[in-house]
Design an enzyme around this catalytic site. Structure first.
Site, PDB file in Angstrom:
ATOM      1  N   TYR A  50       0.470  -0.777  -0.219  1.00  0.00           N
ATOM      2  CA  TYR A  50      -0.129   0.047   0.051  1.00  0.00           C
ATOM      3  C   TYR A  50       0.643   1.207   0.449  1.00  0.00           C
ATOM      4  O   TYR A  50       1.476   1.413   0.323  1.00  0.00           O
ATOM      5  CB  TYR A  50      -1.018   0.290   1.643  1.00  0.00           C
ATOM      6  CG  TYR A  50      -1.241   1.427   1.525  1.00  0.00           C
ATOM      7  CD1 TYR A  50      -2.540   1.272  -0.025  1.00  0.00           C
ATOM      8  CD2 TYR A  50      -1.157   2.285   2.324  1.00  0.00           C
ATOM      9  CE1 TYR A  50      -4.023   2.608   0.331  1.00  0.00           C
ATOM     10  CE2 TYR A  50      -2.814   3.369   2.329  1.00  0.00           C
ATOM     11  CZ  TYR A  50      -3.434   3.839   1.827  1.00  0.00           C
ATOM     12  OH  TYR A  50      -4.169   4.730   1.521  1.00  0.00           O
TER      13      TYR A  50
ATOM     14  N   ASP B  90       8.829   2.763  -0.014  1.00  0.00           N
ATOM     15  CA  ASP B  90       8.407   4.109   0.592  1.00  0.00           C
ATOM     16  C   ASP B  90       8.168   2.783   2.405  1.00  0.00           C
ATOM     17  O   ASP B  90       8.201   1.575   2.818  1.00  0.00           O
ATOM     18  CB  ASP B  90       6.650   3.845   0.193  1.00  0.00           C
ATOM     19  CG  ASP B  90       6.174   3.935   0.462  1.00  0.00           C
ATOM     20  OD1 ASP B  90       6.385   4.466   1.625  1.00  0.00           O
ATOM     21  OD2 ASP B  90       4.564   3.857   0.285  1.00  0.00           O
TER      22      ASP B  90
ATOM     23  N   LYS C  70       4.421   9.278   8.897  1.00  0.00           N
ATOM     24  CA  LYS C  70       4.214   9.033  10.614  1.00  0.00           C
ATOM     25  C   LYS C  70       5.080   9.334  11.246  1.00  0.00           C
ATOM     26  O   LYS C  70       4.947  10.293  11.515  1.00  0.00           O
ATOM     27  CB  LYS C  70       4.000   7.415  10.475  1.00  0.00           C
ATOM     28  CG  LYS C  70       3.342   7.076   9.236  1.00  0.00           C
ATOM     29  CD  LYS C  70       2.518   6.289   9.454  1.00  0.00           C
ATOM     30  CE  LYS C  70       1.383   5.150   8.675  1.00  0.00           C
ATOM     31  NZ  LYS C  70       0.539   5.380   8.411  1.00  0.00           N
TER      32      LYS C  70
HETATM   33  C1  LIG Z   1       3.500   2.621   3.037  1.00  0.00           C
HETATM   34  C2  LIG Z   1       2.647   3.659   2.801  1.00  0.00           C
HETATM   35  N1  LIG Z   1       2.841   4.352   1.796  1.00  0.00           N
HETATM   36  C3  LIG Z   1       1.987   5.741   1.741  1.00  0.00           C
HETATM   37  C4  LIG Z   1       0.964   5.729   3.324  1.00  0.00           C
HETATM   38  C5  LIG Z   1      -0.163   6.417   3.156  1.00  0.00           C
HETATM   39  O1  LIG Z   1      -0.138   7.064   3.970  1.00  0.00           O
HETATM   40  P1  LIG Z   1      -1.039   8.539   4.588  1.00  0.00           P
HETATM   41  O2  LIG Z   1      -1.967   7.840   4.999  1.00  0.00           O
HETATM   42  O3  LIG Z   1      -0.344   9.512   5.796  1.00  0.00           O
HETATM   43  O4  LIG Z   1      -1.513   9.377   3.599  1.00  0.00           O
HETATM   44  C6  LIG Z   1       0.933   4.858   4.379  1.00  0.00           C
HETATM   45  C7  LIG Z   1      -0.187   4.906   5.276  1.00  0.00           C
HETATM   46  O5  LIG Z   1      -0.163   3.741   5.744  1.00  0.00           O
HETATM   47  C8  LIG Z   1       1.761   4.075   3.969  1.00  0.00           C
HETATM   48  O6  LIG Z   1       1.441   2.877   5.249  1.00  0.00           O
END
Ligand SMILES: Cc1ncc(COP(=O)(O)O)c(C=O)c1O
Length: 430
Positions: free
Chosen positions: A144, A239, A267
């Site tokens: 994700y 990511d 985060k």
């Molecule tokens: C690996 C990863 N990338 C992107 C995101 C998206 O972040 P946000 O919820 O701050 O938009 C998340 C959210 O949990 C994530 O775990």
């Protein structure tokens, strides 16, 4: 457990927000029951409107590595608020946090702050396309990366590697610019590169995929991705929005000894306020506006409150002994859960990396691909979740989500939770 207040508050929320929430998983659809509405969080604990108290293993989905309302973070923000909270101009706190984050990232010269992980990945994808002048992104089934259109894409059927949109509202034309392959499968990646190698702008991977269980990848697989992307002039986008500063006192790519071209962060670096970032070497980052032709902007990007919260959080972690505490909490929890499970003969797999953990109730071995997670395991988790709530432990309301530890947990919190979790897993199989 008394839930009258939570039920009433959720009923009111349902009238004015779709599903009563501003992010779907909060609606408890995966575990059933009414979402708990919390009133306050202090340290490792949450309290709801009915007066129930819970030890928090969700930590607002990761950012609260120091627990709730950490005094140093709160005082730092309070000081900033006195002078105003957003200017839409450069602010010193942006540079201070950028320096601190880049110090930890290591390979990158520059970063850009945005408000969410989604925005960070969206910008990184655009940047990769702008730099390479190529259209495709390759992602992995089960990872994700936020809710940008080009990442809301599932694997197609059979041999088709062009993705299919996983959400209504994402045009097939956009989904078709994302290639989706299984994790842990060098041959699948090779086959895609053979056909489309000169059109792939970036390969995107959650360094340790942690949004579909915890699908720990073999170091050889991550190294292979680094190699094949280099050979094809494709950028490697790792990511780390979720795993960054959770697995070791830096980023998970360092754990693998692999250097990406672009890293996305979120985060923890915002300390519980809306902040995320992407970082890369200057030769890549300078393609972003105003230096280069790749457009990106944000009214509240890098705002002083979020920057200060992030800065204070990193100060506590790395200058005030926070990381050592996190490491100690993680070691105690891991040891407790592993020995507790070893004393049973239950078909439960446990994985913990740093301050992240996940239980698998499905497979005989821990899965490395999204296919390894099945509906029976997720149903088992729903039962566990409900029982744990009643015993004062708050786990994320979905079996696909990982658990998070915080420095605010005391040894007694950890030991008590371990005993309760093991006892409750046993109950779920009784
Ligand atoms: C690996 C990863 N990338 C992107 C995101 C998206 O972040 P946000 O919820 O701050 O938009 C998340 C959210 O949990 C994530 O775990």
């Amino acid at each position: 457990m008394e839930t009258t207040q939570s039920e009433q508050l959720f009923k009111e929320a349902l009238e004015v927000m779709p599903g009563g929430v501003n992010s779907p998983v909060r609606a408890f659809k995966s575990v059933g029951g009414t979402p708990i509405t919390f009133k306050r969080g202090q340290g490792a604990h949450l309290e709801d409107w009915d007066g129930n108290r819970f030890l928090d293993f969700c930590c607002s989905w990761g950012p609260l590595v120091l627990g709730h309302a950490h005094p140093y973070v709160r005082e730092s923000i309070e000081k900033v608020l006195v002078d105003g909270w957003t200017f839409g101009t450069p602010h010193r706190s942006e540079t201070l946090l950028a320096r601190k984050v880049l110090e930890r990232v290591g390979f990158a010269d520059k970063g850009r702050f945005v408000n969410s992980g989604t925005e960070a990945v969206m910008t990184a994808v655009r940047l990769a396309r702008g730099v390479t002048k190529r259209p495709y992104i390759l992602k992995f089934d089960g990872c994700y990366h936020g809710h940008l259109d080009s990442m809301l894409v599932n694997a197609g059927s059979g041999l088709v590697t062009f993705g299919q949109s996983s959400s209504a509202g994402v045009p097939e034309e956009i989904a078709a610019t994302t290639l989706v392959v299984p994790l842990d499968d060098e041959a699948a990646v090779e086959a895609v590169f053979k056909t489309h190698g000169d059109k792939i702008a970036a390969v995107a991977l959650e360094t340790i995929p942690a949004n579909n269980g915890l699908l720990y990848q073999r170091p050889e697989f991550v190294a292979f991705l680094r190699k094949i992307t280099r050979e094809h002039g494709t950028l490697l986008l790792l990511d780390e929005v979720l795993v960054g500063l959770r697995v070791q006192p830096a980023f998970a790519f360092q754990h693998y000894g692999v250097e990406p071209d672009i890293v996305t962060l979120g985060k923890v670096i915002g300390g519980g306020f809306p902040a995320a970032a992407l970082a890369a070497k200057a030769e890549i980052m300078d393609h972003l506006a105003p230096n280069g032709p790749v457009y990106q902007a944000g009214t509240l990007s890098g705002n002083p409150v979020a920057m200060t919260a992030g800065l204070a959080t990193l100060e506590v972690l790395f200058e005030q002994g926070g990381w050592d505490r996190l490491h100690a909490v993680a070691a105690r929890f891991k040891n407790g859960i592993e020995s507790g499970l070893a004393a049973t003969s239950l078909p439960v797999q446990y994985i913990q990396t740093g301050a992240l953990f996940w239980f698998s109730f499905d497979s005989e071995a821990l899965p490395r691909t999204a296919d390894g997670i099945g509906k029976p395991g997720i149903a088992r988790y729903a039962a566990l979740h409900r029982k744990l709530l009643e015993k004062g432990i708050y786990f994320a309301p979905s079996g696909y989500e990982v658990g998070f530890l915080s420095t605010a947990m005391t040894d007694a919190d950890v030991d008590g939770a371990v005993a309760t979790i093991i006892e409750t897993i046993n109950e779920c199989y009784a």
